[in-house]
Design a protein around this motif. Structure first.
Motif, mmCIF file in Angstrom:
data_model
loop_
_atom_site.group_PDB
_atom_site.id
_atom_site.type_symbol
_atom_site.label_atom_id
_atom_site.label_comp_id
_atom_site.label_asym_id
_atom_site.label_seq_id
_atom_site.Cartn_x
_atom_site.Cartn_y
_atom_site.Cartn_z
ATOM 1 N N ASP A 24 0.844 -1.209 0.000
ATOM 2 C CA ASP A 24 0.000 0.000 0.000
ATOM 3 C C ASP A 24 0.872 1.249 0.000
ATOM 4 O O ASP A 24 0.553 2.251 -0.659
ATOM 5 C CB ASP A 24 -0.918 0.006 1.226
ATOM 6 N N LEU A 25 1.980 1.201 0.739
ATOM 7 C CA LEU A 25 2.899 2.338 0.785
ATOM 8 C C LEU A 25 3.619 2.514 -0.545
ATOM 9 O O LEU A 25 3.879 3.645 -0.977
ATOM 10 C CB LEU A 25 3.915 2.146 1.915
ATOM 11 N N VAL A 26 3.955 1.395 -1.190
ATOM 12 C CA VAL A 26 4.614 1.466 -2.505
ATOM 13 C C VAL A 26 3.703 2.163 -3.509
ATOM 14 O O VAL A 26 4.163 2.952 -4.346
ATOM 15 C CB VAL A 26 4.971 0.054 -3.019
ATOM 16 N N ARG A 27 2.420 1.888 -3.415
ATOM 17 C CA ARG A 27 1.455 2.446 -4.368
ATOM 18 C C ARG A 27 1.036 3.873 -4.015
ATOM 19 O O ARG A 27 0.435 4.561 -4.850
ATOM 20 C CB ARG A 27 0.213 1.553 -4.421
ATOM 21 N N ALA A 28 1.330 4.289 -2.795
ATOM 22 C CA ALA A 28 0.918 5.620 -2.341
ATOM 23 C C ALA A 28 1.931 6.679 -2.780
ATOM 24 O O ALA A 28 3.114 6.386 -2.966
ATOM 25 C CB ALA A 28 0.782 5.629 -0.819
ATOM 26 N N PRO A 29 1.475 7.924 -2.956
ATOM 27 C CA PRO A 29 2.411 8.999 -3.322
ATOM 28 C C PRO A 29 3.345 9.330 -2.165
ATOM 29 O O PRO A 29 3.044 9.058 -0.997
ATOM 30 C CB PRO A 29 1.472 10.177 -3.639
ATOM 31 N N ARG A 148 17.731 8.069 -7.362
ATOM 32 C CA ARG A 148 16.701 8.873 -8.032
ATOM 33 C C ARG A 148 16.722 8.624 -9.542
ATOM 34 O O ARG A 148 15.675 8.448 -10.168
ATOM 35 C CB ARG A 148 16.911 10.360 -7.728
ATOM 36 N N GLU A 149 17.903 8.606 -10.119
ATOM 37 C CA GLU A 149 18.026 8.393 -11.561
ATOM 38 C C GLU A 149 17.590 6.990 -11.965
ATOM 39 O O GLU A 149 17.130 6.774 -13.079
ATOM 40 C CB GLU A 149 19.467 8.645 -12.007
ATOM 41 N N SER A 150 17.708 6.038 -11.050
ATOM 42 C CA SER A 150 17.331 4.649 -11.365
ATOM 43 C C SER A 150 15.824 4.481 -11.458
ATOM 44 O O SER A 150 15.334 3.534 -12.072
ATOM 45 C CB SER A 150 17.876 3.700 -10.288
ATOM 46 N N GLY A 151 15.073 5.396 -10.812
ATOM 47 C CA GLY A 151 13.616 5.302 -10.827
ATOM 48 C C GLY A 151 13.070 4.166 -9.979
ATOM 49 O O GLY A 151 11.933 3.718 -10.192
ATOM 50 N N ALA A 152 13.848 3.697 -9.017
ATOM 51 C CA ALA A 152 13.426 2.558 -8.193
ATOM 52 C C ALA A 152 12.170 2.865 -7.385
ATOM 53 O O ALA A 152 12.008 3.964 -6.860
ATOM 54 C CB ALA A 152 14.560 2.168 -7.246
ATOM 55 N N ASP A 153 11.285 1.880 -7.308
ATOM 56 C CA ASP A 153 10.083 2.004 -6.474
ATOM 57 C C ASP A 153 10.419 1.788 -5.011
ATOM 58 O O ASP A 153 9.846 2.429 -4.126
ATOM 59 C CB ASP A 153 9.038 0.961 -6.899
ATOM 60 N N VAL A 154 11.340 0.841 -4.751
ATOM 61 C CA VAL A 154 11.680 0.440 -3.389
ATOM 62 C C VAL A 154 13.201 0.393 -3.243
ATOM 63 O O VAL A 154 13.908 0.001 -4.180
ATOM 64 C CB VAL A 154 11.082 -0.954 -3.059
ATOM 65 N N VAL A 155 13.691 0.781 -2.083
ATOM 66 C CA VAL A 155 15.125 0.685 -1.789
ATOM 67 C C VAL A 155 15.315 -0.173 -0.546
ATOM 68 O O VAL A 155 14.713 0.092 0.501
ATOM 69 C CB VAL A 155 15.751 2.075 -1.532
ATOM 70 N N LEU A 156 16.111 -1.218 -0.671
ATOM 71 C CA LEU A 156 16.493 -2.018 0.500
ATOM 72 C C LEU A 156 17.774 -1.406 1.046
ATOM 73 O O LEU A 156 18.823 -1.463 0.405
ATOM 74 C CB LEU A 156 16.719 -3.483 0.109
ATOM 75 N N VAL A 157 17.661 -0.794 2.231
ATOM 76 C CA VAL A 157 18.784 -0.074 2.834
ATOM 77 C C VAL A 157 19.400 -0.951 3.920
ATOM 78 O O VAL A 157 18.838 -1.133 4.988
ATOM 79 C CB VAL A 157 18.307 1.264 3.435
ATOM 80 N N CYS A 158 20.575 -1.492 3.612
ATOM 81 C CA CYS A 158 21.213 -2.473 4.497
ATOM 82 C C CYS A 158 22.550 -1.940 4.985
ATOM 83 O O CYS A 158 23.617 -2.415 4.582
ATOM 84 C CB CYS A 158 21.380 -3.797 3.764
ATOM 85 N N LEU A 159 22.483 -0.946 5.860
ATOM 86 C CA LEU A 159 23.684 -0.278 6.361
ATOM 87 C C LEU A 159 23.951 -0.587 7.821
ATOM 88 O O LEU A 159 24.919 -0.095 8.390
ATOM 89 C CB LEU A 159 23.544 1.244 6.183
ATOM 90 N N LYS A 166 18.709 6.292 10.256
ATOM 91 C CA LYS A 166 19.027 7.716 10.102
ATOM 92 C C LYS A 166 19.107 8.089 8.628
ATOM 93 O O LYS A 166 18.640 9.159 8.223
ATOM 94 C CB LYS A 166 20.365 8.033 10.800
ATOM 95 N N TRP A 167 19.689 7.197 7.843
ATOM 96 C CA TRP A 167 19.850 7.465 6.412
ATOM 97 C C TRP A 167 18.496 7.562 5.718
ATOM 98 O O TRP A 167 18.268 8.461 4.907
ATOM 99 C CB TRP A 167 20.698 6.358 5.762
ATOM 100 N N MET A 168 17.586 6.662 6.045
ATOM 101 C CA MET A 168 16.266 6.665 5.414
ATOM 102 C C MET A 168 15.474 7.912 5.791
ATOM 103 O O MET A 168 14.838 8.538 4.943
ATOM 104 C CB MET A 168 15.481 5.416 5.814
ATOM 105 N N ALA A 169 15.526 8.276 7.074
ATOM 106 C CA ALA A 169 14.791 9.455 7.530
ATOM 107 C C ALA A 169 15.317 10.728 6.870
ATOM 108 O O ALA A 169 14.551 11.630 6.527
ATOM 109 C CB ALA A 169 14.877 9.570 9.048
ATOM 110 N N LYS A 170 16.625 10.783 6.666
ATOM 111 C CA LYS A 170 17.247 11.974 6.089
ATOM 112 C C LYS A 170 17.073 12.052 4.574
ATOM 113 O O LYS A 170 16.797 13.126 4.028
ATOM 114 C CB LYS A 170 18.749 11.982 6.421
ATOM 115 N N LEU A 179 9.184 3.583 -1.157
ATOM 116 C CA LEU A 179 9.366 2.832 0.078
ATOM 117 C C LEU A 179 10.832 2.478 0.276
ATOM 118 O O LEU A 179 11.488 1.973 -0.635
ATOM 119 C CB LEU A 179 8.532 1.552 0.061
ATOM 120 N N LEU A 180 11.335 2.757 1.479
ATOM 121 C CA LEU A 180 12.689 2.367 1.862
ATOM 122 C C LEU A 180 12.576 1.432 3.056
ATOM 123 O O LEU A 180 11.792 1.680 3.980
ATOM 124 C CB LEU A 180 13.534 3.581 2.226
ATOM 125 N N CYS A 181 13.330 0.336 3.030
ATOM 126 C CA CYS A 181 13.248 -0.680 4.078
ATOM 127 C C CYS A 181 14.619 -0.901 4.706
ATOM 128 O O CYS A 181 15.571 -1.269 4.000
ATOM 129 C CB CYS A 181 12.752 -2.006 3.500
#
Length: 240
Positions: A24-29, A148-159, A166-170, A179-181
């Motif tokens: 639902d979040l992926v489909r939301a603006p 941004r240039e990749s146009g990805a719908d979702v980012v898996l953030v594994c840091l 912190k990275w996702m919030a910023k 959506l970032l996970c």
């Protein structure tokens, strides 16, 4: 309404419900982010109000680990069950593949994200791997621009936590993704670099112990689990 476990508010969802909420979040603006705290991360939140704030402002806060579930039950506010981040991601990718959507893989050592992308592309036909980047970068801007240039719908953030939160919030909005996970060491598993615990260990809430047997150096981090339970007992006493 979220379930409060030592100040962290967890969404009371099954794995299936969490995956649907994620879609639902992926489909939301707009941009959204998901966090998957385990007892160790709850303890980090207790020690750092800034991290606590970031975690509690996530669009989804999922209970990654049986420790959180047991803690919630001890406090008299049970959760439906654990929602391991890696299983959430797998369920999400299955749905993304069916809709022909794309993901960006961020984190791990050089070469791991690329290998994970290759394997995931084979495992989930229809899933588009928009791009990859290792976790060894000093400046956020070039990575954000690449996503941004990749146009990805979702980012898996594994840091690793709390860096990934912190990275996702910023940077979430600037990436252009919906959506970032935050998923810790999941890319190592997806790449086959690290073996996930067998089903028996996962089903019985012993995945943490399996990982400890495989990586004894994790003992320092694992010691936060008993500390977490001590704090839960203290909180239970306060609530009486």
């Amino acid at each position: 309404m979220r379930i409060d476990v030592l100040g962290v508010g967890f969404d009371n969802l099954t794995l299936e419900e969490a995956v649907e909420a994620g879609m639902d979040l992926v489909r939301a603006p707009g941009a959204h982010y998901v966090v998957t705290p385990n007892p160790e991360i709850v303890e980090v939140c207790r020690a750092d109000p800034a991290v606590m704030d970031i975690v509690n402002h996530a669009d989804l806060v999922l209970a990654d680990g049986v420790g959180v579930v047991k803690g919630a039950a001890m406090l008299g506010t049970p959760l439906k069950g654990k929602v391991p981040g890696i299983e959430f991601a797998m369920g999400l990718m299955g749905k993304l593949a069916k809709e022909g959507r794309s993901i960006y893989l961020l984190g791990a050592k050089p070469g791991v994200a690329e290998l994970a992308g290759k394997r995931l592309g084979e495992q989930y036909p229809g899933l588009k791997i928009a791009g990859t980047h290792d976790g060894y970068f000093k400046e956020d801007a070039p990575v954000v621009e690449a996503i941004r240039e990749s146009g990805a719908d979702v980012v898996l953030v594994c840091l690793g936590a709390p860096k990934q939160e912190k990275w996702m919030a910023k940077n979430g909005t600037a990436t252009g993704a919906h959506l970032l996970c935050g998923l810790g060491g999941s890319l190592d598993v997806f790449a086959g670099v690290v073996e996930r615990a067998p089903k028996f260990w996962c089903d019985h809430g012993l995945e943490w112990f399996y990982r400890l047997l495989k990586e004894p150096r994790r003992i320092g981090r694992m010691m936060k689990l008993p500390l977490f339970l001590v704090h839960v007992k203290q909180e239970k006493g306060k609530r009486r």
